[in-house]
Design a protein around this motif. Structure first.
Motif, short mmCIF file in Angstrom:
data_model
loop_
_atom_site.label_atom_id
_atom_site.label_comp_id
_atom_site.label_asym_id
_atom_site.label_seq_id
_atom_site.Cartn_x
_atom_site.Cartn_y
_atom_site.Cartn_z
N ASP A 150 0.83 -1.20 0.00
CA ASP A 150 0.00 0.00 0.00
C ASP A 150 0.87 1.25 0.00
O ASP A 150 0.64 2.18 -0.78
CB ASP A 150 -0.92 -0.03 1.23
CG ASP A 150 -1.92 1.11 1.23
OD1 ASP A 150 -2.10 1.74 0.18
OD2 ASP A 150 -2.52 1.37 2.29
N ASP A 183 -10.95 6.40 3.08
CA ASP A 183 -9.59 6.11 2.61
C ASP A 183 -9.49 4.72 1.99
O ASP A 183 -8.89 4.55 0.93
CB ASP A 183 -8.62 6.24 3.78
CG ASP A 183 -7.21 5.85 3.39
OD1 ASP A 183 -6.69 6.45 2.43
OD2 ASP A 183 -6.63 4.94 4.01
N THR A 217 -8.44 3.95 -1.73
CA THR A 217 -7.24 3.15 -1.97
C THR A 217 -7.51 2.14 -3.07
O THR A 217 -6.70 1.96 -3.99
CB THR A 217 -6.80 2.43 -0.68
OG1 THR A 217 -6.46 3.41 0.29
CG2 THR A 217 -5.59 1.55 -0.94
N GLY A 262 -0.76 4.97 3.30
CA GLY A 262 -0.37 3.57 3.46
C GLY A 262 0.66 3.33 4.55
O GLY A 262 0.81 2.20 5.02
N GLU A 276 0.50 4.20 7.52
CA GLU A 276 -0.16 3.92 8.79
C GLU A 276 -0.37 2.42 9.02
O GLU A 276 -0.59 1.99 10.15
CB GLU A 276 -1.51 4.65 8.85
CG GLU A 276 -2.66 4.03 8.06
CD GLU A 276 -2.57 4.26 6.54
OE1 GLU A 276 -1.59 4.88 6.09
OE2 GLU A 276 -3.46 3.80 5.82
N TYR A 284 -8.60 11.55 -2.82
CA TYR A 284 -7.74 10.69 -2.00
C TYR A 284 -6.96 11.57 -1.02
O TYR A 284 -7.05 12.78 -1.05
CB TYR A 284 -6.80 9.94 -2.94
CG TYR A 284 -6.16 8.69 -2.37
CD1 TYR A 284 -6.77 7.93 -1.40
CD2 TYR A 284 -4.91 8.27 -2.84
CE1 TYR A 284 -6.18 6.77 -0.91
CE2 TYR A 284 -4.31 7.12 -2.37
CZ TYR A 284 -4.94 6.38 -1.39
OH TYR A 284 -4.34 5.24 -0.91
K LIG Z 1 -4.45 3.49 2.24
#
Ligand SMILES: [K+]
Ligand SMILES: [K+]
Ligand SMILES: [K+]
Ligand SMILES: [K+]
Ligand SMILES: [K+]
Ligand SMILES: [K+]
Lengths: 584, 584
Positions: free
Chosen positions: A10, A92, A96, A203, A205, A348
């Motif tokens: 990610d 999110d 994604t 990503g 996180e 995004y």
């Molecule tokens: K993400």
């Protein structure tokens, strides 16, 4: 270090679109001037990355059981902040999927341009592929997921090495042919580019969510992985930005990485290798949302903020609902925005940056309250993280407002309100169901306080109706058979056959030209003829055919379902569904 | 004579595409030569129309209660022929919607060319419009439907009069600019044009279906209306064909009628009047399928050839299913063929011509069997009708095979097989449910032959579970409470509270980490612990929350539904659903 690549897709896949979208903001306005400014904005992104990394390392340390933004915000800032983070993360995850798949397919259509007209269809096919894979439990094979991440990193490293070498060797990139307004670069333009570039950080996180998945000492491993991941993003994102500058690539029709690879390698093996690995890592990135989203829903459902059907962790059924929902909304976005990465990018980043902010602010609040060992430097790090991400949220919201961010800004509060309404509904139900100690003591289950009366609707005398009548007799001494006929002739037929049964159970016949059952039945129950006494329960027995093949199910039961639903609206009516197994 | 315009829209609207599609077959091959041949083929179509009209007038006479092809074929040629006609008509209805709407929208986009890129979207919007209108019962306002038919007829008559007058007045149409192969006209080309032109006859069958709707003497009125209708089609279809020839119009990008109107009237009021009335009549034609299709399904469902849910004539629910199905399939076709009339026309006509053939052949067979008064001339008329339509079916199937007719040719046998399988399934069920005289006599309803045992699954002790336990006690002396807990702690809590109820009903607690209910419950029933005796019935009581708002329903019951479905797979388990009304 398998933990790295599995979590990494990610985060590192963003390299495929972040730099490109920064260029696409500046090129049409500033033309060739844009290239020089690219490194400046990239530098700012990298600074933000470093701050975020330090900040998140502290989260990992203090949330060894997984510190998702929802948990950290709820713990330290209260329920409202937690739900806000949850709503932001939901959005999110959806984006994604939409962005990663659109970008992944863009790589492919950039190398194989004949596929360009089929972009949206290929994207939808990829969503379906991930959906079906996850419904069937692709997650168990996740060890394999490491390979593509390494393959992608190797691809980009080789691209960087050969790219720089070629320039050193004297290669001069062709002048870019850009139609631009030729205007000077303004601050607002730089900020818009910065907003697009912020997607490079989406990503990261994931590591802090997944601490308990690391092998022990998991906190130490997680912190190392996060640091490594940041370094990788730094190198790949920074490196490709510099390359784009050197090679003057003009993305738009085709993807930036593919264009760079074309100049560096020509149309050889490495060109396709870069394209394919980039495609795969982006699909993997979308796949991480497929495991993350149902988990988030399960956590929030446990506390009543989303429908409870999504709460059973590990249960197929609840996962399926989340997966179907994610696929539907992501497909909708892809179709709506025609799988255009530039259009989708406007929506995004804002979601995940809101969750970054709340998570860092939560950590800051924690230090200010607990004041443990070394709290001052820790508070400064998280405070800096919170400040930087807040700034980023404001910049993104402001500069991307007209490019789609407004949708998210409108949607998040709506989601929050909905989540609280769901919670309130569950709370109300709980209160209504709750029994006080007094009621508990008085609850006199053993003495019959009311009569149970039974009605058996039947359309003819057959095995099914005889079985229902027998069952009715078993559960009550007061049984009535009830038949709706279209005309007197058919009524007489049923009555005659019924008489042959020789049962004292009375048969009531009513007429309805459309053979509707519910309305005549309810009318009969309310009529003086039935002598219904308030408080009594009426059990209506409905046979249900259990057939062997799925298509046969379409031929039955719909009416039964309809009748059941209508009858259950009356609190004194219990519907007993009696299965009858049939062959063929 | 309101009967005429209401029934007429389907039949007369075909003028909008039949002539145009004939031209479009010939123009690309033969160029300007095509115009001369147009009247030849149109003449053949008109002869076919006259034969069909005579033939159908006899059907009307002998089926005063409505002589749809399904009924006439089944009556005289047997079930297989009837089902074949039914399947063919189903396909005809679907294509009537797809073709009429596509052609209607084509008229609009021909006059307002800016709308051209939105063709498919406008078509889908029209399908949705008709769908919603019919779901809400537009049919009741059908008296109004007469006006557009008259408006359309007036429009075309004025077009014919002014069109001929303008040519007489010395107007010379510009030479057509056709890109054509310039090849000579072959027989096969003429036959292909004839096949396209046959669509001009679709819809005339409507009169014979609707005889009972006419005011008395209905047979006489119906026969007059059919004759009038044929004359109108003859004049409008023949007239526009001649005009197209005189004005050398080249349809393709834009619709033929609009192109003629443009030359005759310029861009004035009449130009838009012709366009709009043609559009409206075509939408009305699609609408007739919306009332015809559910009716056909209802008739066939009554005899078990289609799912019984569609059989309740006059019932909203069953109509809705048919309407939704029709809309979905028609939309699918419109999207698939991009609302292109020329592509869709390849699938059209064959369905209705098969039903024409079966209907006329049925009448012929009738005369040969009954040999009533004047049977010889009657047999000759219907025989001629059967022969002519058979010939048309063969020509259409052969010349349009590659243009889509193969789909219908493949689909009709599949539909027939499916219909017979549905029928067989219902027959098998009926046999299994049937009770012989012996069983009827032996049916001993009054003596209890088995024990009913009750299980009350509960997750906590609350009002709902107490209510269920009370009900359980009422219907059986043998009640068991059953709880699935995730861990011992929560189990102890439930047990403690349950003890306070002071009931002798035993509480069984099982563990499952995911709180799954069905599997542990079935395991328990099968275990020695429960001492289940074969033949006994087990009633499982499931509470169902009845909430006030629709969105709240999404928050509940799904698990209950799932549990119910799983449990009902076992023939010894009855599920009693107990409603519990909740506020908010
Ligand atoms: K993400
Ligand atoms: K990233
Ligand atoms: K990402
Ligand atoms: K017609
Ligand atoms: K028609
Ligand atoms: K028709």
């Amino acid at each position: 270090l398998w933990g790295l690549p599995i979590l990494a897709s990610d985060a590192i896949s963003s390299v495929a679109y972040a730099g490109q979208e920064m260029l696409l903001v500046m090129l049409p306005v500033a033309g060739a001037l844009a290239y020089d400014q690219l490194s400046l904005v990239s530098g700012a992104i990298i600074v933000l990355l470093l701050i975020l990394t330090l900040s998140y390392r502290q989260t990992i340390e203090h949330y060894p059981n997984g510190g998702g933004a929802y948990i950290v915000a709820k713990d330290n800032l209260g329920t409202k902040a937690g739900v806000t983070a949850g709503a932001a993360l939901c959005i999110d995850y959806i984006l994604t999927v939409a962005v990663s798949i659109s970008s992944g397919v863009e790589q492919i259509t950039s190398a194989f341009t004949v596929l360009k007209p089929y972009t949206v269809i290929i994207c939808i096919a990829m969503v379906l592929f991930l959906m079906i894979g996850n419904l069937r439990g692709i997650r168990e094979a996740s060890k394999l997921f490491g390979l593509p991440a390494y393959a992608f990193m190797i691809a980009l490293l080789l691209l960087l090495i050969f790219g720089f070498a070629k320039i050193k060797g004297g290669y001069v990139a062709p002048e870019p042919t850009i139609k631009s307004l030729g205007e000077p670069i303004t601050l607002i333009l730089l900020l818009r580019a910065f907003s697009s570039g912020c997607t490079a950080l989406t990503g990261v996180e994931a590591v802090s969510n997944a601490v308990p998945n690391f092998k022990s000492p998991s906190v130490k491993y997680a912190k190392t992985v996060l640091l490594l991941l940041s370094i990788i993003i730094l190198v790949l994102f920074g490196g490709t930005s510099v390359l784009a500058n050197m090679y003057h690539v003009v993305p738009g029709e085709r993807a930036m990485l593919v264009l760079i690879a074309e100049q560096v390698f020509g149309h050889g093996f490495m060109y396709y290798y870069v394209t394919i690995t980039t495609f795969i890592i982006l699909i993997m990135a979308a796949n991480t949302a497929y495991s993350g989203f149902p988990l988030l829903l399960a956590v929030m459902a446990k506390e009543g903020f989303v429908p409870r059907q999504l709460s059973m962790k590990g249960d197929r059924l609840s996962y399926s609902n989340g997966i179907l929902f994610l696929s539907a909304v992501a497909s909708g976005l892809i179709i709506l925005f025609k799988a255009n990465v530039t259009s989708l990018i406007g929506l995004y980043a804002i979601g995940v940056f809101i969750s970054f902010t709340l998570s860092q602010a939560g950590m800051l609040r924690r230090w200010l309250k607990t004041r443990g060992k070394n709290w001052v430097p820790k508070a400064i790090v998280n405070g800096l993280g919170a400040l930087a991400t807040t700034l980023a949220v404001i910049i993104i919201a402001f500069t991307k407002f007209h490019q789609g961010a407004w949708v998210v800004i409108v949607l998040i509060p709506i989601l929050i309100v909905l989540m609280f309404r769901v919670k309130r509904h569950y709370e109300n139900i709980r209160k209504q169901l709750k029994v006080s100690q007094k009621t508990l003591d008085r609850a006199d289950i053993n003495n019959k306080v009311y009569t149970n009366r039974v009605i058996v609707p039947l359309s003819s005398v057959n095995k099914s109706s005889i079985r229902a009548l027998k069952y009715g007799k078993t559960i009550s001494p007061n049984v009535t058979a009830f038949c709706v006929a279209t005309d007197e002739e058919s009524a007489a037929k049923v009555q005659e056959k019924y008489n042959e049964l020789g049962t004292p159970i009375p048969l009531i016949i009513k007429y309805n030209p459309y053979r509707k059952v519910v309305e005549p039945l309810l009318e009969f129950i309310e009529s003086a003829e039935y002598e219904y006494k308030k408080g009594d329960i009426i059990t209506v027995i409905l046979p249900q055919f259990v057939v062997k093949r799925w298509w046969q199910r379409l031929l039955h039961n719909q009416t039964g379902r309809y009748v059941e639903r209508k009858l259950l609206k009356h609190k004194h009516i219990v519907v007993a569904v009696m299965p009858l197994q049939l062959n063929d």
